[in-house]
Design an enzyme around this catalytic site. Structure first.
Site, PDB file in Angstrom:
ATOM      1  N   LYS A 104       0.803  -1.218   0.000  1.00  0.00           N
ATOM      2  CA  LYS A 104       0.000   0.000   0.000  1.00  0.00           C
ATOM      3  C   LYS A 104       0.841   1.275   0.000  1.00  0.00           C
ATOM      4  O   LYS A 104       0.487   2.259  -0.644  1.00  0.00           O
ATOM      5  CB  LYS A 104      -0.949  -0.018   1.198  1.00  0.00           C
ATOM      6  CG  LYS A 104      -2.067  -1.049   1.069  1.00  0.00           C
ATOM      7  CD  LYS A 104      -2.966  -1.013   2.275  1.00  0.00           C
ATOM      8  CE  LYS A 104      -4.233  -1.823   2.060  1.00  0.00           C
ATOM      9  NZ  LYS A 104      -3.998  -3.206   1.709  1.00  0.00           N
ATOM     10  N   ARG A 132      -7.676  -7.620  -9.360  1.00  0.00           N
ATOM     11  CA  ARG A 132      -8.466  -8.836  -9.570  1.00  0.00           C
ATOM     12  C   ARG A 132      -9.927  -8.453  -9.728  1.00  0.00           C
ATOM     13  O   ARG A 132     -10.283  -7.284  -9.622  1.00  0.00           O
ATOM     14  CB  ARG A 132      -8.317  -9.764  -8.362  1.00  0.00           C
ATOM     15  CG  ARG A 132      -8.653  -9.055  -7.039  1.00  0.00           C
ATOM     16  CD  ARG A 132      -8.683  -9.991  -5.866  1.00  0.00           C
ATOM     17  NE  ARG A 132      -8.748  -9.302  -4.594  1.00  0.00           N
ATOM     18  CZ  ARG A 132      -9.836  -8.777  -4.044  1.00  0.00           C
ATOM     19  NH1 ARG A 132     -10.972  -8.846  -4.706  1.00  0.00           N
ATOM     20  NH2 ARG A 132      -9.801  -8.183  -2.867  1.00  0.00           N
TER      21      ARG A 132
END
Length: 569
Positions: A116, A297
């Site tokens: 992140k 995804r």
């Protein structure tokens, strides 16, 4: 087009992929653990192969075994679904090395978004706004606490490799920081094999709005509008809808353009989601949006995007993987009506949403409603995997029509044999504030009492006229009203003058850690045991101060519900 596809996942997403493959004439290969030998997705695939015991680390996370099955069965491609290996760059690379197509982005794109802190730095370079915070390499407690002080409490501690609501802790005051940091680091290690964290400013009135994007190998990148995923508990999504209620058109355009810039910045390919947090403390019209993370995804909530666009996103994934260009340009993407998805979980809302296991003695969904399910009536809900039973997706001409359809669908759904959140979902769908669009990520927490009140045993049809026979105020003929009883507050076997002296497993699960030894003095609320089940990690604390005279829990041991784990005298 792909001829044979191996699905490296389980449950409802495996069933979802099989459905599209069957329509396209693609043969499917399922892989399954011993716990899933009789699962729905195993029964529906063209062929299925055992890959290991129940724990995911010994089955669904065994990349080498899965690739060997793909080789042996002659699969052209592997679809990773979501969760497990879906965002694992090494797995994507291993597929390429084996000459097998990976239905997803390149390993490089996955790595760019995996951590992140690094992802936020990259987004800043691409001109995408990010949340203020600390994303540095130093991970000692002093540095992290200093950063939290500089940012200002409340802050959010997030595992750098986290996702799906795992590895996140809100810290409201400095004194709570050390314990919550350790808890977050432990969950990051357990779930992602990475203890590193970052610190962010906690937006106190946020909405979680994400953009569905798609890119191909021909340089095309577009977005398929947004989804609002603000109804959450413990950072886990409960209700998702598209488009986002009340979102100004200017912000919709700005968020979509920012998402496409992000995709282009990393040379993205396939389906992905850019998650934004929107500060609505001054209302949605005056709000600012910030990049949170990118999921490289397909998302659990992708069906609401399919409902408003009329597109099959799994089909798009397969076509892009096979080298085809995107079927539509940005201007051609439809946006019709409103869609809402509700996640039906095997859990007990009246007892802090603890997971529930057992056999589904009854599972019935109303006709005309899309239900993406992992199980059917008679199937077992296992302790080893996510407790989601099904997703119910409804569509209407506008949000009001979609909400009516959701309420009707939930009232006519039956799920018995395990505890579920069905009554909780029914109350949300009927809640006047939710129906008015007064939502943010704190909505469930603020209204938890009314949303978790037991749903009546009787099932009322929609829009039934008021009736005295449905009055729950304690009405009695020729007598004053009886006092209503709140069954949630009925407790076991203990006098008010005594404190509990035993630590009992509230759910079946795996003992992850034991933080005390027999013979030690412990204080009330001191963390003793960490239990993990169905992707949830729970810290069990000492119910009273005293001496730990008996402890039967051992790290790595599987325990049953209500097992005695420790005793304090």
């Amino acid at each position: 087009m792909i001829g044979k596809l191996l699905i490296a996942n389980r449950g409802e997403i495996a069933c979802r992929i099989i459905r599209t493959c069957r329509r396209l004439g693609i043969r499917t290969v399922a892989v399954y653990s011993e716990a899933d030998a009789h699962a729905l997705f195993v029964r529906e695939a063209d062929e299925a192969h055992l890959i290991g015991p129940a724990p995911a680390a010994k089955s669904y996370l065994r990349a080498d075994v899965i690739i060997e099955v793909a080789r042996r069965t002659g699969a052209d491609a592997i679809h990773p679904g979501y969760g497990f290996l879906s965002e694992n760059a090494e797995f994507a690379q291993a597929c390429a090395a084996a000459g097998i197509l990976f239905v997803g982005p390149t390993p490089e794109a996955i790595r760019a978004m995996a951590l992140k802190g690094a992802a936020k730095a990259l987004m800043e370079q691409a001109g995408v706004p990010v949340t203020p915070g600390y994303h540095g390499d130093a991970q000692d407690e002093t540095t992290l606490l200093d950063a939290a002080r500089d940012i200002g409490f409340p802050v959010l501690i997030k595992a750098v490799a986290g996702g799906g609501g795992k590895g996140m802790r809100r810290v409201d005051k400095e004194s709570d920081f050390p314990e919550l940091l350790k808890s977050c680091q432990g969950e990051g290690q357990s779930a992602f094999n990475d203890r590193r964290v970052l610190i962010e400013k906690y937006i106190e009135v946020p909405r979680h709005i994400e953009i569905q994007l798609f890119a191909d190998t021909h340089g095309n990148a577009i977005h398929l509008y947004e989804r609002d995923c603000s109804l959450q508990r413990r950072h886990q999504k409960v209700i998702e809808e598209a488009p986002a209620p009340g979102l100004p058109e200017a912000m919709r355009l700005a968020m979509g353009e920012a998402a496409v810039r992000a995709a282009r910045a990393i040379g993205y390919r396939g389906a992905g989601t850019i998650e934004f947090i929107v500060d609505v403390s001054k209302g949605i019209d005056g709000g600012s949006f910030y990049f949170m993370e990118m999921n490289t995804r397909l998302q659990v909530e992708h069906p609401v995007t399919e409902a408003i666009t009329g597109l099959d996103l799994v089909e798009w994934q397969l076509r892009v993987c096979a080298g085809e260009p995107l079927p539509l340009t940005q201007a051609q993407v439809p946006l019709n009506g409103h869609a809402i998805e509700a996640r039906l979980y095997a859990e007990d809302p009246e007892h802090d949403f603890l997971p529930s296991t057992g056999t589904l003695s009854r599972l019935v969904f109303p006709s005309g409603v899309r239900a993406d399910s992992a199980v059917t009536q008679g199937d077992a809900v296992s302790v080893f995997y996510d407790p989601m039973i099904s997703k119910l997706i409804v569509h209407g001409k506008d949000r009001a029509a979609a909400l009516d359809a959701l309420r009707t669908a939930l009232i006519h759904t039956r799920a018995e044999g395990v505890k579920t959140n069905l009554g909780f979902l029914r109350r949300i769908a009927s809640d006047p504030d939710f129906r008015d669009g007064e939502i943010d990520t704190g909505f469930i927490g603020r209204h938890i009492e009314r949303l978790t009140a037991p749903w009546p045993d009787y099932d009322l049809p929609v829009d039934i006229p008021p009736s005295p026979w449905h009055d729950a105020t304690g009405f009695r003929l020729n007598l004053p009203p009886a006092s209503p009883v709140d069954v949630r507050h009925l407790t076991h076997s203990l006098d008010d003058t005594h404190e509990a002296s035993e630590v009992i497993a509230p759910m079946p699960g795996l003992v992850v850690a034991v933080h005390a030894k027999e013979g030690e003095r412990v204080e009330k609320n001191q963390p003793l045991i960490v239990l993990e089940a169905m992707k949830i990690q729970l810290t069990l604390k000492a119910p009273r101060a005293g001496m730990l005279t008996g402890i039967s829990a051992m790290a790595g041991e599987q325990v049953i519900e209500k097992a005695l784990l420790a005793r304090i005298t």
